[in-house]
Scaffold this motif. Sequence first.
Motif, PDB file in Angstrom:
ATOM      1  N   SER A 143       0.833  -1.213   0.000  1.00  0.00           N
ATOM      2  CA  SER A 143       0.000   0.000   0.000  1.00  0.00           C
ATOM      3  C   SER A 143       0.863   1.258   0.000  1.00  0.00           C
ATOM      4  O   SER A 143       0.621   2.186  -0.774  1.00  0.00           O
ATOM      5  N   GLY A 144       1.884   1.282   0.854  1.00  0.00           N
ATOM      6  CA  GLY A 144       2.766   2.451   0.908  1.00  0.00           C
ATOM      7  C   GLY A 144       3.507   2.685  -0.397  1.00  0.00           C
ATOM      8  O   GLY A 144       3.616   3.821  -0.878  1.00  0.00           O
ATOM      9  N   VAL A 145       4.014   1.605  -0.990  1.00  0.00           N
ATOM     10  CA  VAL A 145       4.739   1.717  -2.260  1.00  0.00           C
ATOM     11  C   VAL A 145       3.799   2.187  -3.373  1.00  0.00           C
ATOM     12  O   VAL A 145       4.163   3.023  -4.210  1.00  0.00           O
ATOM     13  N   ALA A 146       2.564   1.644  -3.393  1.00  0.00           N
ATOM     14  CA  ALA A 146       1.589   2.042  -4.418  1.00  0.00           C
ATOM     15  C   ALA A 146       1.251   3.527  -4.294  1.00  0.00           C
ATOM     16  O   ALA A 146       1.117   4.230  -5.307  1.00  0.00           O
ATOM     17  N   CYS A 147       1.102   4.007  -3.062  1.00  0.00           N
ATOM     18  CA  CYS A 147       0.818   5.438  -2.870  1.00  0.00           C
ATOM     19  C   CYS A 147       2.001   6.294  -3.328  1.00  0.00           C
ATOM     20  O   CYS A 147       1.816   7.361  -3.932  1.00  0.00           O
ATOM     21  N   LEU A 148       3.217   5.828  -3.048  1.00  0.00           N
ATOM     22  CA  LEU A 148       4.408   6.554  -3.533  1.00  0.00           C
ATOM     23  C   LEU A 148       4.421   6.606  -5.061  1.00  0.00           C
ATOM     24  O   LEU A 148       4.774   7.631  -5.659  1.00  0.00           O
ATOM     25  N   TRP A 149       4.025   5.477  -5.692  1.00  0.00           N
ATOM     26  CA  TRP A 149       3.989   5.451  -7.154  1.00  0.00           C
ATOM     27  C   TRP A 149       2.983   6.466  -7.698  1.00  0.00           C
ATOM     28  O   TRP A 149       3.271   7.194  -8.651  1.00  0.00           O
ATOM     29  N   LEU A 150       1.811   6.524  -7.076  1.00  0.00           N
ATOM     30  CA  LEU A 150       0.822   7.506  -7.518  1.00  0.00           C
ATOM     31  C   LEU A 150       1.348   8.930  -7.333  1.00  0.00           C
ATOM     32  O   LEU A 150       1.081   9.813  -8.149  1.00  0.00           O
ATOM     33  N   MET A 151       2.107   9.151  -6.270  1.00  0.00           N
ATOM     34  CA  MET A 151       2.671  10.485  -6.036  1.00  0.00           C
ATOM     35  C   MET A 151       3.622  10.881  -7.161  1.00  0.00           C
ATOM     36  O   MET A 151       3.672  12.044  -7.565  1.00  0.00           O
ATOM     37  N   THR A 152       4.390   9.906  -7.679  1.00  0.00           N
ATOM     38  CA  THR A 152       5.329  10.229  -8.766  1.00  0.00           C
ATOM     39  C   THR A 152       4.612  10.549 -10.068  1.00  0.00           C
ATOM     40  O   THR A 152       5.235  11.073 -11.000  1.00  0.00           O
ATOM     41  N   ASN A 153       3.318  10.247 -10.137  1.00  0.00           N
ATOM     42  CA  ASN A 153       2.547  10.568 -11.336  1.00  0.00           C
ATOM     43  C   ASN A 153       1.852  11.925 -11.240  1.00  0.00           C
ATOM     44  O   ASN A 153       1.113  12.318 -12.145  1.00  0.00           O
ATOM     45  N   LEU A 154       2.072  12.635 -10.137  1.00  0.00           N
ATOM     46  CA  LEU A 154       1.633  14.025 -10.047  1.00  0.00           C
ATOM     47  C   LEU A 154       2.701  14.910 -10.677  1.00  0.00           C
ATOM     48  O   LEU A 154       3.868  14.530 -10.793  1.00  0.00           O
ATOM     49  N   THR A 155       2.309  16.120 -11.055  1.00  0.00           N
ATOM     50  CA  THR A 155       3.223  16.963 -11.825  1.00  0.00           C
ATOM     51  C   THR A 155       4.413  17.428 -10.986  1.00  0.00           C
ATOM     52  O   THR A 155       4.342  17.537  -9.753  1.00  0.00           O
ATOM     53  N   THR A 156       5.499  17.720 -11.684  1.00  0.00           N
ATOM     54  CA  THR A 156       6.706  18.215 -11.026  1.00  0.00           C
ATOM     55  C   THR A 156       6.433  19.530 -10.309  1.00  0.00           C
ATOM     56  O   THR A 156       6.955  19.770  -9.210  1.00  0.00           O
ATOM     57  N   LEU A 157       5.594  20.377 -10.888  1.00  0.00           N
ATOM     58  CA  LEU A 157       5.260  21.657 -10.258  1.00  0.00           C
ATOM     59  C   LEU A 157       4.550  21.434  -8.929  1.00  0.00           C
ATOM     60  O   LEU A 157       4.813  22.148  -7.943  1.00  0.00           O
ATOM     61  N   THR A 158       3.672  20.435  -8.883  1.00  0.00           N
ATOM     62  CA  THR A 158       2.996  20.110  -7.617  1.00  0.00           C
ATOM     63  C   THR A 158       4.008  19.687  -6.562  1.00  0.00           C
ATOM     64  O   THR A 158       3.915  20.080  -5.394  1.00  0.00           O
ATOM     65  N   TRP A 159       4.999  18.893  -6.962  1.00  0.00           N
ATOM     66  CA  TRP A 159       6.025  18.459  -6.027  1.00  0.00           C
ATOM     67  C   TRP A 159       6.825  19.654  -5.494  1.00  0.00           C
ATOM     68  O   TRP A 159       7.158  19.709  -4.303  1.00  0.00           O
ATOM     69  N   LEU A 160       7.151  20.594  -6.364  1.00  0.00           N
ATOM     70  CA  LEU A 160       7.920  21.768  -5.921  1.00  0.00           C
ATOM     71  C   LEU A 160       7.111  22.585  -4.911  1.00  0.00           C
ATOM     72  O   LEU A 160       7.643  23.036  -3.888  1.00  0.00           O
ATOM     73  N   ARG A 161       5.826  22.777  -5.193  1.00  0.00           N
ATOM     74  CA  ARG A 161       4.975  23.508  -4.248  1.00  0.00           C
ATOM     75  C   ARG A 161       4.865  22.761  -2.922  1.00  0.00           C
ATOM     76  O   ARG A 161       4.883  23.373  -1.843  1.00  0.00           O
ATOM     77  N   PHE A 162       4.783  21.436  -3.008  1.00  0.00           N
ATOM     78  CA  PHE A 162       4.675  20.614  -1.807  1.00  0.00           C
ATOM     79  C   PHE A 162       5.933  20.746  -0.952  1.00  0.00           C
ATOM     80  O   PHE A 162       5.862  20.860   0.286  1.00  0.00           O
ATOM     81  N   LEU A 163       7.093  20.736  -1.587  1.00  0.00           N
ATOM     82  CA  LEU A 163       8.346  20.876  -0.850  1.00  0.00           C
ATOM     83  C   LEU A 163       8.438  22.233  -0.156  1.00  0.00           C
ATOM     84  O   LEU A 163       8.945  22.329   0.964  1.00  0.00           O
ATOM     85  N   VAL A 164       7.948  23.263  -0.805  1.00  0.00           N
ATOM     86  CA  VAL A 164       7.925  24.591  -0.178  1.00  0.00           C
ATOM     87  C   VAL A 164       7.064  24.557   1.079  1.00  0.00           C
ATOM     88  O   VAL A 164       7.434  25.101   2.127  1.00  0.00           O
TER      89      VAL A 164
END
Length: 524
Positions: A445-466
């Motif tokens: 379950s944890g790995v699958a959720c991580l995989w779905l997270m990698t399919n979100l946009t790079t811009l979303t990840w940058l905002r999330f890190l901020v």
Amino acid sequence: MAKGVLRLKSVEESLASLDDPERSLKRDLNAWDLAVMGVAVAVGAGIFSVGATAAANFAGPSVIISFVIASIVCALAVMCYAEFASALPIAGSAYTFSYATMGELVAWIIGWDLILEMLLAAAVIAKFWGIYLADAFSLFGVDLPLSIPIGPVDLEWGPVFIVGVFTTLLAIGTKLSSRINSVFTIIKVAITLFVIVVGFFYVKAENYTPFIPPSQPAPEKTALEQPLFGFLTGLEPTTYGVMGLLAGAALVFFAFIGFDVVATTAEEAKNPQKTIPKGILSGLAVVTVLYILVTLVVTGMVPYTDLAASDDPSLTTAFILVGADWAGRVISVGILIGLTTVIMVLLLGLTRVMFSMSRDGLLPRGVSKTSHRFHTPVRLQVGAGIVVALIAGLAQVELLEEMINIGTLSAFVLVSFGIPILRRSRPDIARGFRVPWSPVLPIFSGVACLWLMTNLTTLTWLRFLVWVVIGLVLYASFGYRNSLLSKRNVAAREAEEAAAAGGPGVPGGPPGGAGAPGDPAPPA
């Protein structure tokens, strides 16, 4: 510092926090209330639009598989939530669970992520509620202005109104809000079923072909607008195909964000060891069936290419394209009612996470005091309502919609990985529900959720890190020093140092520790 951020809040300490009369919630909710709450927050405008958008822009008819993938991942994570909530029936959801398994810093980060998820979700949904309110009135010939000028700014009054109503209801009492929520939820599910039944009369089998459209380049997308996985592997931006199907799964996961909110009410559930697992899992089953049926209808009524050609693909678009314009009115009413209950549950979840963090001292303790009359955190509920109303009424918060997904998924990851940890560290705790095949299923379950997270946009990840960095700064400047665990540890250390300074006996006494020289030795 390194040792401090890893400190755990034991199960016993968490349960002891329920005894604080100034910060206690009333157990009023049964399994039906929790199941309805899950359906209420998951079935909103998204059921009429998310599937159509994912089909048009990412997956075509294979969006059905996207929903199946998303629902399976959500079901695995929800089972982990159910086990945790039955073992730790305390407000706070993933924040509380992480505190007991991974330490204070991880708990802070996940609590901060949950605040992001529910704050933005409540604001986004409230803004859409105002828009759909105007749309519903326009369908019946009434022109309703969306905003009113207040000095130099235009305030969208719809979001402020609906947030104000539910903030008041939630402050008065959770049970009253739950009853109103049940009525609205039954109505919107009935409307959804009506639309599904009517839509099936327009379905044509040829519209499901090709089921997985061939991958196509998407030159209009920048590197930051493609999924993180594609960005890191150097793939060119594409749409459709297998990658589109997976990207669609990450997008439609938005449809299932509500079930972690249900876990935040664990402290208000009657017999939580039984009602929480039953309520969460039954609610998820209903929602999954509804979403798959709606997706079958929308992709079967018209070709996905026709949906892609639309500016705003939705179930309404499909009905208009087949000449059933009347359905727009029914769907608009359904959306309006659907969004109403979503806002209520998100406001409830937001305050329960903040309530739990405040009670632990990671946020100012004063805001977690509950009303002796209503047994709710009134000042926190009102404060959160004001913030959500202002964001929804003044900001273009809908641009941050994907941030809600990444906040939810990050919580799902930690809760999933936390199950094997708690099983190993505290096998003695009574659990009303146990995830089968642990640790395999929780880790998957944890790995699958991580995989779905990698399919979100790079811009979303940058905002999330901020957002995470901002949270770490707040933790370092306030939470680390003010947490109750930190203060208890400091007090214990000072007592040990005082005892050591005075010898093994009475603090401050002579080195012998028994008192003045010549005193008789204490009895054995």
